[in-house]
Design a protein around this motif. Structure first.
Motif, PDB file in Angstrom:
ATOM      1  N   ALA A  35       0.817  -1.213   0.000  1.00  0.00           N
ATOM      2  CA  ALA A  35       0.000   0.000   0.000  1.00  0.00           C
ATOM      3  C   ALA A  35       0.850   1.261   0.000  1.00  0.00           C
ATOM      4  N   ARG A  36       1.970   1.207   0.671  1.00  0.00           N
ATOM      5  CA  ARG A  36       2.823   2.390   0.837  1.00  0.00           C
ATOM      6  C   ARG A  36       3.337   2.908  -0.509  1.00  0.00           C
ATOM      7  N   THR A  37       3.614   2.014  -1.433  1.00  0.00           N
ATOM      8  CA  THR A  37       4.225   2.420  -2.702  1.00  0.00           C
ATOM      9  C   THR A  37       3.223   2.534  -3.847  1.00  0.00           C
ATOM     10  N   ALA A  38       1.949   2.282  -3.583  1.00  0.00           N
ATOM     11  CA  ALA A  38       0.939   2.282  -4.645  1.00  0.00           C
ATOM     12  C   ALA A  38       0.244   3.634  -4.764  1.00  0.00           C
ATOM     13  N   GLN A  39      -0.269   3.911  -5.959  1.00  0.00           N
ATOM     14  CA  GLN A  39      -1.134   5.067  -6.157  1.00  0.00           C
ATOM     15  C   GLN A  39      -2.582   4.704  -5.840  1.00  0.00           C
ATOM     16  N   LEU A  40      -2.927   3.472  -6.116  1.00  0.00           N
ATOM     17  CA  LEU A  40      -4.288   2.980  -5.947  1.00  0.00           C
ATOM     18  C   LEU A  40      -4.226   1.594  -5.314  1.00  0.00           C
ATOM     19  N   VAL A  41      -5.109   1.341  -4.352  1.00  0.00           N
ATOM     20  CA  VAL A  41      -5.114   0.078  -3.619  1.00  0.00           C
ATOM     21  C   VAL A  41      -6.466  -0.596  -3.806  1.00  0.00           C
TER      22      VAL A  41
END
Length: 198
Positions: free
Chosen positions: A41-47
């Motif tokens: 989640a930390r490195t994503a734009q969308l989860v």
């Protein structure tokens, strides 16, 4: 290309991850290993929340900081299962999992979608004999547009996607899960989706 974290590596999550990767997105799948969801989640734009709905609220509330400022696409339904393992009743009657997630994650833009169909249809809507409907529920119009574009990258046509309004409208689509066990018992586990005939 969008950096996407898929939380959940069961049939739903794996199916979405494979299709999104094929569509050109950068996808990371988080299984159940400690810290895996937070890292993804930390490195994503969308989860994407593809975890079992009964435990989704607790799991995602623990990721409050990692989800801050992100779009959270919730495709799960929170239900109490019957003796046969199929959904028997809603876990949040008078509300919805999406509303509960939005309340627990006030700095995250929650969008509910793809929860009114069996999982193969999520990534291959054209496999049905008639065009299915995908519904969007959420309070942030920009987040819903991003999710609409994501669905189009998976093969959904613009006219198959209906914006129902705010996050509270998710309680209607989540209630549709109660159709599923009856349809499965009468027709088997064949792909289907809720459709609004017009």
């Amino acid at each position: 290309m969008t950096a996407i974290a898929v939380l959940g590596n069961g049939r739903v999550g794996s199916n979405l991850a494979t299709a999104l990767t094929r569509a050109g997105h950068q996808v990371k799948v988080a299984g159940r290993a400690p810290g895996a969801a937070a890292d993804a989640a930390r490195t994503a734009q969308l989860v994407i929340n593809a975890t079992p709905g009964a435990g989704s609220l607790e799991r995602l509330a623990a990721l409050r900081e990692e989800l801050r400022g992100k779009i959270l696409v919730d495709v799960s339904n929170a239900t109490v299962d019957g003796p046969d393992g199929l959904p028997a009743e809603l876990l949040h009657p008078g509300s919805s999992l999406a509303e509960q997630l939005q309340a627990a994650l006030p700095h995250t833009r929650v969008v509910k979608t793809l929860n009114t169909m069996l999982f193969p249809v999520m990534t291959a809507p054209a496999l049905l004999a008639e065009a299915p409907d995908a519904f969007l529920s959420g309070d942030d119009p920009h987040a819903k547009q991003t999710v609409r574009d994501l669905l189009i990258s998976l093969g959904w046509r613009e006219e198959w996607i209906t914006d129902l309004g705010g996050i509270q409208t998710a309680r209607a689509t989540e209630a549709a899960i109660l159709f599923v066990p009856h349809v499965i018992r009468t027709s088997g586990f064949a792909p289907f989706a809720i459709k609004i005939a017009r």
